[in-house]
Design an enzyme around this catalytic site. Structure first.
Site, PDB file in Angstrom:
ATOM      1  N   LYS A  67       0.850  -1.196   0.000  1.00 26.80           N
ATOM      2  CA  LYS A  67       0.000   0.000   0.000  1.00 26.80           C
ATOM      3  C   LYS A  67       0.887   1.248   0.000  1.00 26.80           C
ATOM      4  O   LYS A  67       1.909   1.291   0.682  1.00 26.80           O
ATOM      5  CB  LYS A  67      -0.908  -0.023   1.234  1.00 26.80           C
ATOM      6  CG  LYS A  67      -1.953   1.093   1.276  1.00 26.80           C
ATOM      7  CD  LYS A  67      -2.867   0.916   2.485  1.00 26.80           C
ATOM      8  CE  LYS A  67      -3.891   2.015   2.595  1.00 26.80           C
ATOM      9  NZ  LYS A  67      -4.788   1.825   3.751  1.00 26.80           N
TER      10      LYS A  67
ATOM     11  N   SER B 168      -9.950  -0.446   7.165  1.00 28.17           N
ATOM     12  CA  SER B 168      -9.406  -0.236   5.820  1.00 28.17           C
ATOM     13  C   SER B 168      -8.750  -1.450   5.186  1.00 28.17           C
ATOM     14  O   SER B 168      -8.411  -1.419   4.008  1.00 28.17           O
ATOM     15  CB  SER B 168      -8.406   0.919   5.830  1.00 28.17           C
ATOM     16  OG  SER B 168      -9.077   2.131   6.031  1.00 28.17           O
TER      17      SER B 168
ATOM     18  N   SER C 257      -9.654   2.022   2.884  1.00 32.36           N
ATOM     19  CA  SER C 257      -8.742   2.757   2.012  1.00 32.36           C
ATOM     20  C   SER C 257      -7.733   1.851   1.304  1.00 32.36           C
ATOM     21  O   SER C 257      -7.050   2.284   0.379  1.00 32.36           O
ATOM     22  CB  SER C 257      -7.983   3.816   2.833  1.00 32.36           C
ATOM     23  OG  SER C 257      -7.179   3.200   3.831  1.00 32.36           O
TER      24      SER C 257
END
Length: 485
Positions: free
Chosen positions: A80, A179, A155
């Site tokens: 990420k 997330s 996210s």
């Protein structure tokens, strides 16, 4: 069949036995990225293929020499884009960090590389992890591989979409209020948010420091447990890191829940929960009951206070954490300004997106002198009460079972028009972060549109193994059922 269709552990075994090479695996990942990336947009940065192949050869040599023996050596992974990677662009999907190349790597990334991971790229995300759909990214929207008209969640939507689209074998995400778990549910993959302090946050660009935690996203429970075992460690560079001697998470991959007590919070099955999500989650609970678990309903309480408490605390921490992005030392700086304060203001106004600005303003408001007691302190007290409610629940239950989100993935564009509705979508996940607990998502079905539904399992602090055992038992039962059909 592409090598990317295998689980990470399966691919690792094939590499170890010499059936395939690390270069074959890296090549397969790039082929999938070339085939899928245009329609999915999982990545902000895909690493240079030549550099990745060079790394793959180095790892291959170490495997042959016997110096790399781990289960995931040579397996392609993605990170990420809010975790620092030395020499590789790290943007948090924000214009304000569009040109930031860190001089060091996050501790969790280093742990993976030491275990022989071959990093393929950095995944797209909601800007500074603020959002639930991966639509607030400054670099474009990520789409759900199951149906590109729908969001992948957020996210960590890029990480989950990359795994679901088989562009990498596994990925790292971060979880501040769901997330990892929510996009795992929307994309039909497995994800774990470990107990707070289990994985070092060093090198993770902070959103809410008391809530953020790094965790794995992969195809199944075995992969997630294996990855978590690699990245978990005490780190003196992270003041919240916890020294644990029970991080052998793969030892919990046992198909046995006989006598395990599983609690289902009635509060999570009330108004607002989609009927198809409800029936899929309760059907999964029935499977565990048939395997010998004791499944009961109970009152968790305080659920309605979790969302306001979370957004007050997370926004307060975000307004403080994001004050460092001012256009002085690194990142975006406005071209046209008069004096230092004007440069700060214009750089931040132009560099941050709407959702980030909204949360910075909310955070600054609740921390201001007239409102600190009324909002921020009250939210902290509520957080303590939520932790006590979970403590009471875990006196009776080994694991709590619930939905991950009230619905399956919404269509692209639907959530951003109503931020409050987007915030309410986190109702089942944020309490886990407020209480510092471990939680995980396992796929448990699809709705009538073919969109995945996820099951959430929550464990007590440092009791990931109970959660993993229940998830593994459920997963094996589902697989056995499919084989019998």
């Amino acid at each position: 069949m592409s090598l990317m269709s295998l689980t990470a552990v399966e691919l690792g075994k094939k590499i170890k036995t010499g059936e395939v090479t690390v270069m074959d695996a890296a090549r397969a990942a790039f082929e999938q990225i070339k085939a899928k990336e245009e329609s999915i947009h999982s990545f902000v940065t895909v690493l240079d293929e030549e550099a990745v192949m060079k790394r793959a050869k180095e790892v291959q040599e170490k495997i042959r020499a016997g110096s790399l023996t781990g289960p995931l050596a040579g397996v392609p992974a993605a990170i990420k884009d809010n975790m620092c990677t030395e020499g590789v662009l790290t943007t948090c999907s924000s214009k304000i960090l569009h040109n930031f190349v860190p001089p060091y790597s996050a501790e969790a990334v280093k742990k993976l590389e030491e275990a022989g991971a071959v990093l393929i790229g950095k995944t797209n995300m909601d800007e500074f992890a603020m959002g639930s759909t991966t639509e607030t990214s400054a670099f474009g929207v990520t789409r759900n591989p199951h149906n590109t008209d729908y969001v992948p969640g957020g996210s960590s939507g890029g990480s989950c979409a990359a795994v679901a689209a088989e562009e990498c074998s596994y990925a790292l995400g971060s979880d501040t209020g769901g997330s990892i778990r929510q996009p795992s549910s929307f994309c039909g993959v497995t994800g774990i948010k470990p107990t707070y302090g289990t994985v070092s946050r060093y090198g993770l660009i902070a959103y809410g420091s008391s809530l953020d935690q790094i965790g794995p996203v992969a195809k199944d429970v075995t992969d997630c447990a294996t990855i978590l075992e690699i990245i978990s460690s005490y780190d003196e560079k992270d003041s919240t890191s916890v020294l644990r001697d029970d991080t052998d998470f793969t030892s919990a991959l046992i198909e046995d829940v006989k006598g395990m007590k599983i609690g289902i919070p009635k509060d999570y099955f009330g108004e607002g929960l989609d009927s198809q999500v409800r029936s899929a989650v309760l059907k999964a609970a029935k499977v565990l009951e048939e395997k010998g678990a004791v499944v009961e309903e109970f009152d968790l309480s305080l659920v309605e206070y979790a969302i306001p408490a979370y957004y007050v605390i997370a926004s307060a921490e975000a307004s403080s954490n994001l004050s460092r992005f001012d256009g002085v030392k690194y990142g975006y700086r406005t071209q046209d300004y008069e004096g230092l304060h004007n440069m700060y203001k214009k750089s931040r106004s132009e560099g941050f997106g709407a959702e980030v600005k909204r949360r910075i303003m909310l955070g600054s408001f609740v921390l201001s002198s007239g409102y600190y007691d009324a909002y921020y302190l009250k939210a902290l007290r509520t957080k303590a009460l939520i932790k006590k409610a979970f403590d009471r629940a875990f006196q009776s239950y080994d694991v709590i079972l619930s939905p991950v989100a009230p619905t399956t993935a919404p269509k692209i564009g639907e959530s951003l028009s109503d931020p409050i509705k987007m915030y309410l979508g986190d109702i089942y996940t944020i309490s886990v972060n407020l209480a510092g607990l471990p939680g995980m998502t396992v796929p448990c079905g699809k709705d009538d549109k073919g969109l995945p539904i996820g099951l959430q399992l929550i464990g007590d602090c440092f009791q990931e193994k109970n959660m993993i055992r229940a998830a593994y038992t459920y997963e094996q039962a589902v697989r056995a059922g499919k084989e019998c059909e």
